[in-house]
Scaffold this active site. Structure first.
Site, PDB file in Angstrom:
ATOM      1  N   GLY A 201       4.321  -5.254  -0.102  1.00  0.00           N
ATOM      2  CA  GLY A 201       4.848  -3.913   0.001  1.00  0.00           C
ATOM      3  C   GLY A 201       4.803  -3.180  -1.323  1.00  0.00           C
ATOM      4  CB  ILE A 202       5.717   0.073  -2.321  1.00  0.00           C
ATOM      5  CG1 ILE A 202       4.311   0.379  -1.793  1.00  0.00           C
ATOM      6  CG2 ILE A 202       6.032   0.959  -3.508  1.00  0.00           C
ATOM      7  CD1 ILE A 202       4.160   1.785  -1.259  1.00  0.00           C
ATOM      8  N   GLY A 203       7.136  -1.867  -4.682  1.00  0.00           N
ATOM      9  CA  GLY A 203       8.370  -2.083  -5.406  1.00  0.00           C
ATOM     10  C   GLY A 203       8.168  -3.015  -6.577  1.00  0.00           C
ATOM     11  CB  ALA A 204      10.582  -4.151  -9.146  1.00  0.00           C
ATOM     12  CD  GLU A 224       3.488  -1.402   7.227  1.00  0.00           C
ATOM     13  OE1 GLU A 224       4.390  -0.566   7.050  1.00  0.00           O
ATOM     14  OE2 GLU A 224       3.697  -2.524   7.737  1.00  0.00           O
ATOM     15  N   GLY A 316       6.049  -3.366   9.696  1.00  0.00           N
ATOM     16  CA  GLY A 316       4.917  -4.264   9.921  1.00  0.00           C
ATOM     17  C   GLY A 316       5.237  -5.718   9.678  1.00  0.00           C
TER      18      GLY A 316
END
Length: 409
Positions: A201-204, A224, A316
């Site tokens: 995913g997105i993030g640290a 995704e 997802g």
């Protein structure tokens, strides 16, 4: 496609009857100007968006709809939440929730086409569903939107009306890894070998995982979503040049958006392709890395509910967990801190407080360690989670709870 002034678009939208359903681009690609024109013209409508961000029209007459709730809709009394795997949302739009209007943000026209740029997701399916019932497709043409390839490319003639509205794309503010997120990331990265296919995913934590893979070779991305961590892999030569980066949406820095523009090594595809568990399973050595709000001693993950209320949705996660488990050499990983910093509670609980988002993972990882789930019986899984994932301050309490559940821990 007819390019109109905002005033003229308002006139066209004023002809809508009843309470139309409006599907708008979500995540970080909402066509804010077009949505503002519609909201100022149509008294009552249903607004459907995925991961809606702050700023969504919020007034009497607007009903929110979403299978994945973002901060712009979270906690609202007028929200209708539709539990649904992301891979099945296109089917939902084609049957139970057909749109009357679709609002998208696109690139400016080029050779009779526009591109959805950073956000493809369920929008092609929404456009098809709207056109099938005589609905309207409206584009906000933004020269800042990168021209990406794949299902993001639309013929101009599928769009009824367009307005021109240049606006900077929202950029992801850098989030340096904390000691906890760095610890999680290093343990997840250790599970990834050369030639793996990645979903993160997105993030640290995801970006820190990807930063730990710069010395790998032959990696691919089938995800995704993605952010600047993938750009880092490209710059260090970790990616297999024969396999394009494949995703449904992207969010990151201005550098990422510049890299995306007319990049033949990136394919932005529709959700029902990217999130299809059968297609995911055909990726070699698929490594799916997802987070959760809680895990329990039965190795179940909750990434959906918090405090007894809907927080987000399946997204997802279920698609990729199942797909990765069926991939040859694949792994399904849940990564989370052992302690929730805001709520000040353990993220490992005896039984989940909310519905199960996913289960039967390969590994569960926290900054404390890595629990090996696959191949262990229920008691062995519980022991792994307690000793390797849970915060030390709650381990004895969890062992007693495990014994109460009939688990030999």
């Amino acid at each position: 496609m007819r390019v109109l002034s905002e005033r003229r678009l308002a006139v066209e939208l004023g002809a809508l009857a009843g309470t139309p359903r409006v599907v708008a681009g979500g995540n970080y690609a909402t066509p804010w100007r077009a949505l503002s024109v519609l909201d100022g013209t149509v008294a009552r409508y249903r607004l459907f968006a995925l991961n809606a961000q702050a700023g969504m029209p919020d007034r009497d007459g607007v009903t929110f709809e979403s299978p994945f709730v973002g901060p712009g809709m979270r906690g609202h009394g007028r929200l209708r939440y539709f539990p649904c795997r992301l891979s099945l949302v296109p089917s939902l739009l084609a049957t139970a929730l057909p749109p009357d209007v679709v609002l998208v943000q696109t690139s400016v026209p080029s050779d009779g086409t526009v591109s959805l740029g950073t956000e493809v997701n369920v929008l092609p399916a929404a456009i098809e569903a709207a056109r099938a019932r005589g609905g309207l497709v409206i584009a906000q043409l933004n020269p800042r939107v990168p021209y990406t390839y794949g299902d993001s490319v639309l013929p101009c003639d599928v769009i009824d009306y367009a307005i021109e509205a240049e606006a900077p794309l929202q950029a992801l503010a850098p989030r340096p890894a904390t000691e906890v997120s760095a610890g999680i990331a290093s343990r997840v990265a250790a599970l990834v070998g050369d030639g793996a296919t990645l979903q993160l995913g997105i993030g640290a934590v995801p970006d820190a995982v990807l930063a730990g893979l710069h010395d790998r070779r032959g990696l691919a991305v089938w995800s995704e979503m993605f952010s600047d961590g993938v750009l880092g892999l490209a710059k260090t030569g970790a990616l297999d040049p024969a396999r394009p980066v494949t995703a449904s949406f992207a969010f990151g820095s201005a550098d990422l958006y510049a890299w995306l523009d007319r990049n033949q090594d990136v394919r932005m595809l529709r959700t029902e392709t990217v999130n299809d568990p059968a297609r995911i399973a055909r990726r070699p050595r698929m490594v799916s890395v997802n987070s959760a709000l809680q895990v329990d001693l039965l190795a179940q993950a909750n990434a959906t509910w918090a405090g007894g209320r809907i927080h987000s949705g399946f997204g997802g996660q279920t698609d990729f967990v199942v797909g990765a488990l069926h991939s040859a050499g694949g792994l399904a990983v849940i990564a989370l801190p052992s302690w929730h910093p805001k709520a000040d509670v353990s993220t490992v609980v005896p039984r989940l407080d909310g519905p199960v988002t996913s289960f039967q993972h390969s590994f569960i990882v926290s900054e404390q360690g890595t629990a090996v789930i696959w191949g262990h019986d229920a008691s062995g899984q519980a022991e792994q989670i307690i000793s390797q994932v849970a915060h030390p301050s709650v381990r004895e309490e969890l062992r007693q709870a495990g014994r109460d559940l009939g688990l030999g821990v």
